[in-house]
Design a protein around this motif. Sequence first.
Motif, short mmCIF file in Angstrom:
data_model
loop_
_atom_site.label_atom_id
_atom_site.label_comp_id
_atom_site.label_asym_id
_atom_site.label_seq_id
_atom_site.Cartn_x
_atom_site.Cartn_y
_atom_site.Cartn_z
N VAL A 101 0.61 -1.22 -0.13
CA VAL A 101 -0.06 -0.25 -0.30
C VAL A 101 0.73 1.38 -0.08
CG1 VAL A 101 -1.68 1.10 1.11
CG2 VAL A 101 -1.88 -1.24 0.92
N SER A 102 1.81 1.90 0.72
CA SER A 102 3.16 2.52 0.62
C SER A 102 3.58 2.38 -0.52
CB SER A 102 4.00 1.84 1.76
OG SER A 102 4.70 2.59 1.76
N ASN A 119 4.18 6.33 -1.46
CA ASN A 119 5.55 6.91 0.37
C ASN A 119 6.51 6.23 0.40
OD1 ASN A 119 3.47 9.38 0.40
ND2 ASN A 119 2.19 7.97 1.74
N ILE A 146 2.42 1.53 -3.42
CA ILE A 146 1.08 2.11 -4.44
C ILE A 146 0.80 3.47 -3.83
CG2 ILE A 146 -0.99 1.70 -4.55
CD1 ILE A 146 -0.90 -0.92 -5.14
N SER A 147 1.07 3.90 -3.04
CA SER A 147 0.21 5.38 -2.47
C SER A 147 1.34 6.57 -2.62
CB SER A 147 0.18 5.24 -1.44
OG SER A 147 1.48 5.31 0.07
#
Length: 160
Positions: free
Chosen positions: A154-155, A160, A157-158
Amino acid sequence: MSDEPITGDGLRPPVDPPSGPSSTTVPAVSDPGSVSAAETGAADQDGPVTGRVSGVGITLLLFGLLVVSWLVQLSFALQGEFGPSEDRLSGGGMLAGFMLGAAIAIGSPIVVLILQARVHKRTPRHSIIAVIGAVVVLIIAVPINAIVVGLQAVSVISGN
């Protein structure tokens, strides 16, 4: 009188266990649903349970590999967060490290389960200690690694 030889105290003949299946130990008409002792591998079931010590060793090895996988993941996390900026890992590099740790933690118990199933199929009296250890390691490793890899994915993909 009886034709049997008198032995021991003279009251009864000695009782010897049968050396194999005979007409007196196997029923004349077998039930279609029953299995005779010769068909079940009675020799395998009479002996002790095998593989207890190796099962404990495999279980200890699996828990050791679980700790090693956590150390691999911690190493990649520290390389991604600390140190000089030119040596830091990107989010994708950390994700690859976390997936490597997950592969160590989850892959080894799966291999043990497959191998133990094959051994238990050949030798029914084989100990299932390694199987229980592998299942316990999987119960610990799967949720933890799903969270770690999922949060890192998720990190990445986003951005960050």
